[in-house]
Design an enzyme around this catalytic site. Structure first.
Site, mmCIF file in Angstrom:
data_model
loop_
_atom_site.group_PDB
_atom_site.id
_atom_site.type_symbol
_atom_site.label_atom_id
_atom_site.label_comp_id
_atom_site.label_asym_id
_atom_site.label_seq_id
_atom_site.Cartn_x
_atom_site.Cartn_y
_atom_site.Cartn_z
ATOM 1 N N ARG A 1 32.177 36.733 45.015
ATOM 2 C CA ARG A 1 33.506 36.893 46.006
ATOM 3 C C ARG A 1 32.711 36.753 47.869
ATOM 4 N NH1 ARG A 1 34.631 41.348 47.514
ATOM 5 N NH2 ARG A 1 33.550 42.338 45.463
ATOM 6 N N LYS B 1 41.428 39.333 42.176
ATOM 7 C CA LYS B 1 41.203 39.839 42.964
ATOM 8 C C LYS B 1 42.151 40.065 44.132
ATOM 9 C CE LYS B 1 37.716 42.977 41.311
ATOM 10 N NZ LYS B 1 37.973 44.084 40.814
ATOM 11 N N HIS C 1 41.080 50.867 40.717
ATOM 12 C CA HIS C 1 39.452 49.867 40.639
ATOM 13 C C HIS C 1 38.640 50.970 39.413
ATOM 14 C CE1 HIS C 1 35.966 47.267 41.569
ATOM 15 N NE2 HIS C 1 36.419 46.960 40.605
ATOM 16 N N SER D 1 30.350 47.407 40.787
ATOM 17 C CA SER D 1 29.669 46.020 40.200
ATOM 18 C C SER D 1 28.342 46.266 40.277
ATOM 19 C CB SER D 1 29.407 45.142 41.165
ATOM 20 O OG SER D 1 29.217 44.064 40.307
ATOM 21 N N LYS E 1 30.951 50.172 34.339
ATOM 22 C CA LYS E 1 32.005 50.540 34.324
ATOM 23 C C LYS E 1 32.565 49.599 33.069
ATOM 24 C CE LYS E 1 34.462 48.752 37.551
ATOM 25 N NZ LYS E 1 35.300 47.771 37.489
ATOM 26 N N THR E 2 32.777 48.253 32.712
ATOM 27 C CA THR E 2 32.941 48.018 32.354
ATOM 28 C C THR E 2 32.191 47.685 30.273
ATOM 29 O OG1 THR E 2 33.586 45.765 33.600
ATOM 30 C CG2 THR E 2 33.439 45.227 31.080
ATOM 31 N N ASP F 1 39.307 47.642 34.722
ATOM 32 C CA ASP F 1 39.648 46.894 35.707
ATOM 33 C C ASP F 1 40.055 47.411 36.739
ATOM 34 O OD1 ASP F 1 36.646 46.318 37.879
ATOM 35 O OD2 ASP F 1 37.997 44.584 37.841
ATOM 36 N N ARG G 1 29.058 36.497 34.320
ATOM 37 C CA ARG G 1 30.399 36.805 33.956
ATOM 38 C C ARG G 1 31.120 35.865 32.651
ATOM 39 N NH1 ARG G 1 32.666 41.501 36.322
ATOM 40 N NH2 ARG G 1 31.396 41.560 38.866
#
Length: 537
Positions: free
Chosen positions: A60, A201, A221, A239, A243-244, A258, A324
Site C-alpha cells: 500500500r 483496505k 484490525h 504486518s 496475526k494471520t 484481518d 502475499r
C-alpha cells in the site's frame, strides 16, 4: 472463449461514467485464472495457484490514500497525515477522467459484500481493469449466491484501474497513484497501482468510519478464532507480527484473519470472505494451514520461482519482503460457518519487538490495554524497506492507523468499554527478538509463541506467579507449559543486564513520546498504563 457470466438485472457501467465497455460480470475464478494466464499476466505455480506481479507497487501507499472532505466527513474524520483531505470537485473530475480512460475497454465486474452479520451487510461492486484483480475481490469479500446476484444493487462501488495514471498538477493527487474514498458518493477510486491490497483496505477504511460512527459497532484490525467451547480470541497486530499465522490454529476454528466487528449485543463478525497472508519464508512445517490453502483459486503476488521451474521460492525477497497470497476462507479446513461468534474471552496484542525488550507474553491491566492499543507498537528491521539498516520503531494507532478515519481514542474507548464489560483477558505477545536486539539476539521461536498462547487459552496461566516488569509495568508469568522459564523475563536472556536496562529505557521514551499526541484525550487510567523510566536516558 466462452465464459459463464452472472449479470444482475440492471447490469450497466454507464451510471459509473464508463461507456461502451466490454464488461464481464461475475466470472468464476477458474475463468479469471485462464484469462490471466492466456494473456501472459500470470503463471501457474507448482502448488496450483496462479502467480502475478503487481508492478511498481508491492504494498500500500499510505501517503496516497485520501478521504473526500464533505458534509459527512468534515467534522467527523480525524484529519491528519494519515487521513488526508481531498476536494470533492477534484474527486468528481477524477471520476469522469477515469470513466473516459476506461471507455470501450474490456473490464471485469464483481458483485460481493462485506460483513458476515446480515444486520451490517454492505453490498459492493468492484470494477477492475485486470482479471486477477477481480479474482482477488472474489477471494477476499463475501460471495453472494447466484440467486442473490440476479437483483444485486450495490451500496458501494470500487473502480480499480492500475494503468490509469493521475496528473498531480491537475487531479489533486500527490503522485500518479491514488486511493480515494468518498462517503457521499459511496465510491472508491484506485488508480496507478496494481497492488490488490488497496481494494480490500479501501472497504475496510469505509467500514471503520461507518460502523463506529453510524452503527455503534467497533471495527477492528484483527484476526479471530473460536474454540470448541465457544471461547473467542482476537489477535491484533501490524504486518509481520504473526496475526494471520497465529490465528490459523488447527485446534480452533478460524473466524477471519484481518478485519472484524464487535457489536453492542456481543457478537464478533468477520468483514471478509477470504485471507490475505504474507508468504515470505512460508513452509508447510511451520504454517501448514496457510501452505495447504495455496491451490487453484488462490492468488500469489510478487513471489519468485526456483531456477527455470514453476516451484515457488518462498525464501526469495528479490521483488519484495511483502510477498502475499489471497484465498477464499474455505481453503482453510477448520473455519467457523457462518463467520460469527460471541464475546471474546482472550485478546492478544502482537508486536515484533526488534529491540528484544518486551516480554514474550505478559498480562495487561485495562489501562495498559488501552495504552498499548492506542500505541500500536511494532518494529521494522533491516531488509523490510529500502534504507532501513537497523531496527526502527513503528507506532500505528489501534494496530491499523492507515485505515482508521476517526480519532484513535474513539476506537480505544469503545474497545476498553467492551473489554471490561466482557471481562476479557488481554495479553501482550512479543513475537520479535529475545536475548538481545536484532543482530545480537534471535527471533522468538514460533513453537514457543504458540505454546504461550495455548496456555493462555487453556487458562493454564491463571494459577502461576507473575513478576512485574520494572519499566513497562507488565505482568510476566514466571512459568508456562512447554516454554523454558528463562525466556519469560526478557532481561534474563540478555548477557549484559545494564545494556538491557538502557535499551528498555530508550524504548520507553519512544513509547511516551509517541503517546503525547493522544494524551489530551486519554483518561488517567490509560495514562497510568504508560511505561516508567527507571533511570535518566
Amino acid at each position: 472463449m466462452n465464459f459463464t457470466e452472472i449479470k444482475p438485472a440492471n447490469a450497466s457501467l454507464e451510471q459509473y461514467r464508463i461507456k461502451n465497455a466490454e464488461a464481464r460480470w461475475n466470472l468464476k475464478s477458474d475463468d479469471l485464472e485462464k484469462i490471466s494466464i492466456d494473456e501472459n499476466m500470470a503463471v501457474r505455480s507448482n502448488l496450483g495457484a496462479i502467480s502475478v506481479n503487481t508492478g511498481e507497487f508491492t504494498g500500500r501507499s499510505p501517503k496516497d490514500r485520501f478521504i473526500v472532505e464533505d458534509e459527512l466527513t468534515k467534522d467527523a474524520v480525524w484529519w491528519s497525515n494519515i487521513n488526508i483531505k481531498f476536494d470533492a470537485n477534484k474527486f468528481d473530475a477524477l471520476h469522469s477522467k477515469m470513466g473516459s480512460f476506461l471507455e470501450g475497454k474490456r473490464l471485469y465486474v464483481r458483485d460481493v459484500y462485506a460483513c458476515a452479520d446480515p444486520r451490517y451487510k454492505m453490498k459492493i461492486r468492484v470494477i477492475t481493469e485486470l482479471p486477477w484483480s477481480n479474482m482477488f475481490a472474489n477471494n477476499m469479500f463475501l460471495r453472494p449466491t447466484a440467486e442473490e446476484l440476479k437483483d444485486f444493487e450495490p451500496e458501494w462501488v470500487i473502480i480499480n484501474a492500475p494503468s490509469f495514471m493521475a496528473n498531480p498538477e491537475t487531479d489533486g493527487t500527490r503522485q500518479h497513484n491514488f486511493a480515494i474514498l468518498s462517503f457521499t458518493e459511496k465510491m472508491i477510486l484506485a488508480g496507478g497501482t496494481g497492488y490488490t491490497g488497496e481494494i480490500k483496505k479501501g472497504i475496510f477504511s469505509a467500514l471503520n468510519f461507518i460502523l463506529p460512527h453510524q452503527k455503534n459497532v467497533l471495527s477492528m484490525h484483527c484476526s479471530a478464532n473460536v474454540g470448541d467451547a465457544g471461547d473467542t480470541s482476537l489477535f491484533f497486530g501490524l504486518s509481520g507480527t504473526g496475526k494471520t499465522t497465529l490465528s490459523a490454529d488447527p485446534n480452533r476454528k478460524l473466524i477471519g484473519d484481518d478485519e472484524h466487528g464487535w457489536t453492542e449485543d456481543n457478537t464478533i463478525f468477520n468483514f471478509e470472505g477470504g485471507c490475505y497472508a504474507k508468504v515470505i519464508d512460508l513452509s508447510e512445517e511451520k504454517e501448514p494451514d496457510i501452505f495447504k490453502a495455496i491451490k487453484p483459486g488462490a492468488l500469489l503476488e510478487n513471489v519468485t520461482f526456483k531456477g527455470d521451474s514453476n516451484e515457488v521460492d518462498f525464501e526469495d525477497s528479490t521483488i519484495t519482503e511483502n510477498t502475499r497470497v489471497s484465498y477464499p476462507i474455505d481453503h482453510i479446513n477448520n473455519i467457523q460457518v457462518p463467520s460469527l461468534a460471541n464475546n471474546p474471552t482472550n485478546i492478544f496484542f502482537l508486536t515484533c519487538d526488534a529491540y528484544g525488550v518486551l516480554p514474550p507474553i505478559s498480562k495487561l491491566t485495562p489501562g495498559q490495554a488501552a495504552f498499548h492499543f492506542i500505541s500500536g507498537y511494532t518494529a521494522k528491521v533491516a531488509g523490510t524497506e529500502a534504507g532501513i539498516t537497523e531496527p526502527q520503531v513503528a507506532f500505528s494507532a489501534c494496530f491499523g492507523a492507515p485505515f482508521m478515519p476517526l480519532h484513535p481514542t474513539r476506537y480505544a474507548d469503545m474497545l476498553s468499554e467492551k473489554m471490561q464489560k466482557a471481562n476479557v483477558n488481554v495479553w501482550l505477545v512479543n513475537t520479535g527478538w529475545s536475548g538481545g536486539g536484532y543482530g545480537v539476539g534471535s527471533r522468538m521461536k514460533l513453537k514457543y509463541t504458540r505454546a504461550m498462547i495455548t496456555a493462555a487459552l487453556n487458562n493454564e496461566l491463571d494459577t502461576v506467579e507473575f513478576t512485574k516488569h520494572e519499566i513497562f509495568g507488565l505482568m510476566m508469568p514466571n512459568t508456562c507449559p512447554n516454554v523454558p522459564d528463562e525466556i519469560l523475563n526478557p532481561k534474563n536472556t540478555w548477557e549484559n543486564k545494564v545494556d538491557y536496562d538502557k535499551t528498555a529505557n530508550e524504548l520507553a521514551v519512544k513509547f511516551n513520546a509517541n503517546f503525547e499526541k493522544f494524551a489530551d484525550n486519554a483518561s488517567e487510567e490509560i495514562l497510568a498504563g504508560a511505561p516508567k523510566m527507571t533511570a535518566k536516558v
